[in-house]
Design a protein around this motif. Structure first.
Motif, PDB file in Angstrom:
ATOM      1  N   ALA A  10      45.675  -4.903 -10.525  1.00 14.53           N
ATOM      2  CA  ALA A  10      46.927  -5.186  -9.834  1.00 14.53           C
ATOM      3  C   ALA A  10      48.143  -5.031 -10.746  1.00 14.53           C
ATOM      4  N   GLY A  11      47.912  -4.940 -12.044  1.00 12.67           N
ATOM      5  CA  GLY A  11      49.020  -4.816 -12.985  1.00 12.67           C
ATOM      6  C   GLY A  11      49.783  -6.104 -13.173  1.00 12.67           C
ATOM      7  N   VAL A  12      49.057  -7.220 -13.095  1.00 14.92           N
ATOM      8  CA  VAL A  12      49.667  -8.544 -13.213  1.00 14.92           C
ATOM      9  C   VAL A  12      49.025  -9.253 -14.394  1.00 14.92           C
ATOM     10  N   SER A  13      49.849  -9.933 -15.200  1.00 16.14           N
ATOM     11  CA  SER A  13      49.294 -10.693 -16.314  1.00 16.14           C
ATOM     12  C   SER A  13      49.336 -12.183 -15.988  1.00 16.14           C
ATOM     13  N   LYS A  14      48.690 -12.972 -16.811  1.00 13.36           N
ATOM     14  CA  LYS A  14      48.701 -14.422 -16.620  1.00 13.36           C
ATOM     15  C   LYS A  14      50.126 -14.975 -16.792  1.00 13.36           C
ATOM     16  N   LYS A  15      50.915 -14.311 -17.619  1.00 15.18           N
ATOM     17  CA  LYS A  15      52.277 -14.758 -17.859  1.00 15.18           C
ATOM     18  C   LYS A  15      53.153 -14.630 -16.617  1.00 15.18           C
ATOM     19  N   ASP A  16      52.783 -13.727 -15.706  1.00 20.49           N
ATOM     20  CA  ASP A  16      53.552 -13.554 -14.473  1.00 20.49           C
ATOM     21  C   ASP A  16      53.372 -14.718 -13.506  1.00 20.49           C
ATOM     22  N   LYS A  17      52.385 -15.555 -13.764  1.00 23.99           N
ATOM     23  CA  LYS A  17      52.092 -16.751 -12.958  1.00 23.99           C
ATOM     24  C   LYS A  17      51.908 -16.425 -11.474  1.00 23.99           C
ATOM     25  N   VAL A  18      51.072 -15.425 -11.208  1.00 25.20           N
ATOM     26  CA  VAL A  18      50.724 -15.063  -9.839  1.00 25.20           C
ATOM     27  C   VAL A  18      49.376 -15.701  -9.544  1.00 25.20           C
ATOM     28  N   ARG A  19      49.263 -16.385  -8.420  1.00 21.75           N
ATOM     29  CA  ARG A  19      48.028 -17.083  -8.065  1.00 21.75           C
ATOM     30  C   ARG A  19      46.890 -16.100  -7.787  1.00 21.75           C
ATOM     31  N   SER A  20      45.692 -16.535  -8.097  1.00 19.03           N
ATOM     32  CA  SER A  20      44.504 -15.697  -7.891  1.00 19.03           C
ATOM     33  C   SER A  20      44.309 -15.360  -6.422  1.00 19.03           C
ATOM     34  N   THR A  21      44.590 -16.315  -5.538  1.00 18.86           N
ATOM     35  CA  THR A  21      44.421 -16.063  -4.113  1.00 18.86           C
ATOM     36  C   THR A  21      45.350 -14.949  -3.635  1.00 18.86           C
ATOM     37  N   ARG A  22      46.522 -14.898  -4.208  1.00 20.50           N
ATOM     38  CA  ARG A  22      47.475 -13.842  -3.843  1.00 20.50           C
ATOM     39  C   ARG A  22      46.975 -12.473  -4.302  1.00 20.50           C
ATOM     40  N   ILE A  23      46.396 -12.422  -5.486  1.00 21.95           N
ATOM     41  CA  ILE A  23      45.845 -11.164  -5.998  1.00 21.95           C
ATOM     42  C   ILE A  23      44.662 -10.726  -5.154  1.00 21.95           C
ATOM     43  N   LEU A  24      43.778 -11.667  -4.826  1.00 20.71           N
ATOM     44  CA  LEU A  24      42.627 -11.350  -3.972  1.00 20.71           C
ATOM     45  C   LEU A  24      43.087 -10.820  -2.623  1.00 20.71           C
ATOM     46  N   GLY A  25      44.116 -11.439  -2.061  1.00 22.69           N
ATOM     47  CA  GLY A  25      44.632 -11.011  -0.761  1.00 22.69           C
ATOM     48  C   GLY A  25      45.284  -9.645  -0.820  1.00 22.69           C
ATOM     49  N   SER A  26      46.043  -9.377  -1.876  1.00 28.96           N
ATOM     50  CA  SER A  26      46.736  -8.091  -1.965  1.00 28.96           C
ATOM     51  C   SER A  26      45.753  -6.943  -2.202  1.00 28.96           C
ATOM     52  N   LEU A  27      44.670  -7.213  -2.909  1.00 26.43           N
ATOM     53  CA  LEU A  27      43.663  -6.172  -3.155  1.00 26.43           C
ATOM     54  C   LEU A  27      42.587  -6.137  -2.065  1.00 26.43           C
ATOM     55  N   LYS A  28      42.656  -7.084  -1.120  1.00 31.02           N
ATOM     56  CA  LYS A  28      41.688  -7.193  -0.020  1.00 31.02           C
ATOM     57  C   LYS A  28      40.253  -7.303  -0.555  1.00 31.02           C
ATOM     58  N   VAL A  29      40.078  -8.256  -1.459  1.00 30.85           N
ATOM     59  CA  VAL A  29      38.776  -8.507  -2.082  1.00 30.85           C
ATOM     60  C   VAL A  29      38.372  -9.941  -1.777  1.00 30.85           C
ATOM     61  N   VAL A  30      37.093 -10.151  -1.469  1.00 34.09           N
ATOM     62  CA  VAL A  30      36.606 -11.514  -1.278  1.00 34.09           C
ATOM     63  C   VAL A  30      36.162 -12.071  -2.630  1.00 34.09           C
ATOM     64  N   PRO A  31      36.219 -13.380  -2.805  1.00 39.33           N
ATOM     65  CA  PRO A  31      35.810 -13.981  -4.084  1.00 39.33           C
ATOM     66  C   PRO A  31      34.336 -13.714  -4.396  1.00 39.33           C
ATOM     67  N   MET A  32      34.019 -13.676  -5.674  1.00 35.56           N
ATOM     68  CA  MET A  32      32.657 -13.408  -6.138  1.00 35.56           C
ATOM     69  C   MET A  32      31.680 -14.444  -5.593  1.00 35.56           C
ATOM     70  N   LYS A  33      32.131 -15.675  -5.453  1.00 33.06           N
ATOM     71  CA  LYS A  33      31.286 -16.753  -4.928  1.00 33.06           C
ATOM     72  C   LYS A  33      30.777 -16.408  -3.527  1.00 33.06           C
ATOM     73  N   THR A  34      31.654 -15.836  -2.704  1.00 31.48           N
ATOM     74  CA  THR A  34      31.270 -15.433  -1.347  1.00 31.48           C
ATOM     75  C   THR A  34      30.279 -14.278  -1.379  1.00 31.48           C
ATOM     76  N   LYS A  35      30.510 -13.335  -2.262  1.00 33.65           N
ATOM     77  CA  LYS A  35      29.604 -12.182  -2.376  1.00 33.65           C
ATOM     78  C   LYS A  35      28.197 -12.629  -2.770  1.00 33.65           C
ATOM     79  N   ILE A  36      28.127 -13.551  -3.718  1.00 36.01           N
ATOM     80  CA  ILE A  36      26.830 -14.055  -4.168  1.00 36.01           C
ATOM     81  C   ILE A  36      26.128 -14.786  -3.028  1.00 36.01           C
ATOM     82  N   MET A  37      26.885 -15.598  -2.270  1.00 32.93           N
ATOM     83  CA  MET A  37      26.305 -16.346  -1.156  1.00 32.93           C
ATOM     84  C   MET A  37      25.746 -15.398  -0.099  1.00 32.93           C
TER      85      MET A  37
END
Length: 111
Positions: A10-37
C-alpha cells in the motif's frame, strides 16, 4: 509479517499512523486469521465419507491414560468444532459439496 507486507504494498509506513483495518479494506484482503479458519473448515470431504473411513475413526478416537499437568494441548478437531459452532454450521451442511463451498466462500469474503 502479513501486515508488514501489506503496508509495503500500500506504500504506507507505521509512521503514517494508518490503521490496519483501513489497509485491509483498501486492498480488499481478509485477515490471515479468517483465512486460517476457513482452511481449517475445508474438511468437508472427510465429513462426507462413511463413518468406517479411517479419517473419521481417528477423529473420534479417544486415547486412554494420564495426561500431563497443565493446560491441555489444542487439538485441530476442537478448533474445527468451535468454528462450526461460532458460525452456526452443522455437519449436515458439509454433506452438500456445493453448499459447503459457497458457505466457505462467503466466510472468506466477509469482513
Amino acid at each position: 509479517m502479513e501486515m508488514r507486507m501489506l503496508r509495503m504494498i500500500a506504500g504506507v509506513s507505521k509512521k503514517d499512523k494508518v490503521r490496519s483495518t483501513r489497509i485491509l479494506g483498501s486492498l480488499k484482503v481478509v485477515p490471515m486469521k479468517t483465512k486460517i479458519m476457513v482452511n481449517r473448515l475445508r474438511c468437508g470431504h472427510t465429513m462426507r465419507r462413511p463413518m468406517n473411513y479411517i479419517g473419521n475413526k481417528v477423529e473420534s478416537l479417544e486415547v486412554r491414560g494420564k495426561r500431563k499437568r497443565g493446560r491441555p494441548k489444542l487439538q485441530w478437531g476442537h478448533e474445527v468444532r468451535a468454528n462450526m459452532k461460532k458460525y452456526r454450521l452443522d455437519k449436515s451442511d458439509s454433506m452438500n459439496n456445493i453448499k459447503w463451498k459457497d458457505i466457505l466462500k462467503e466466510l472468506t469474503t466477509r469482513r
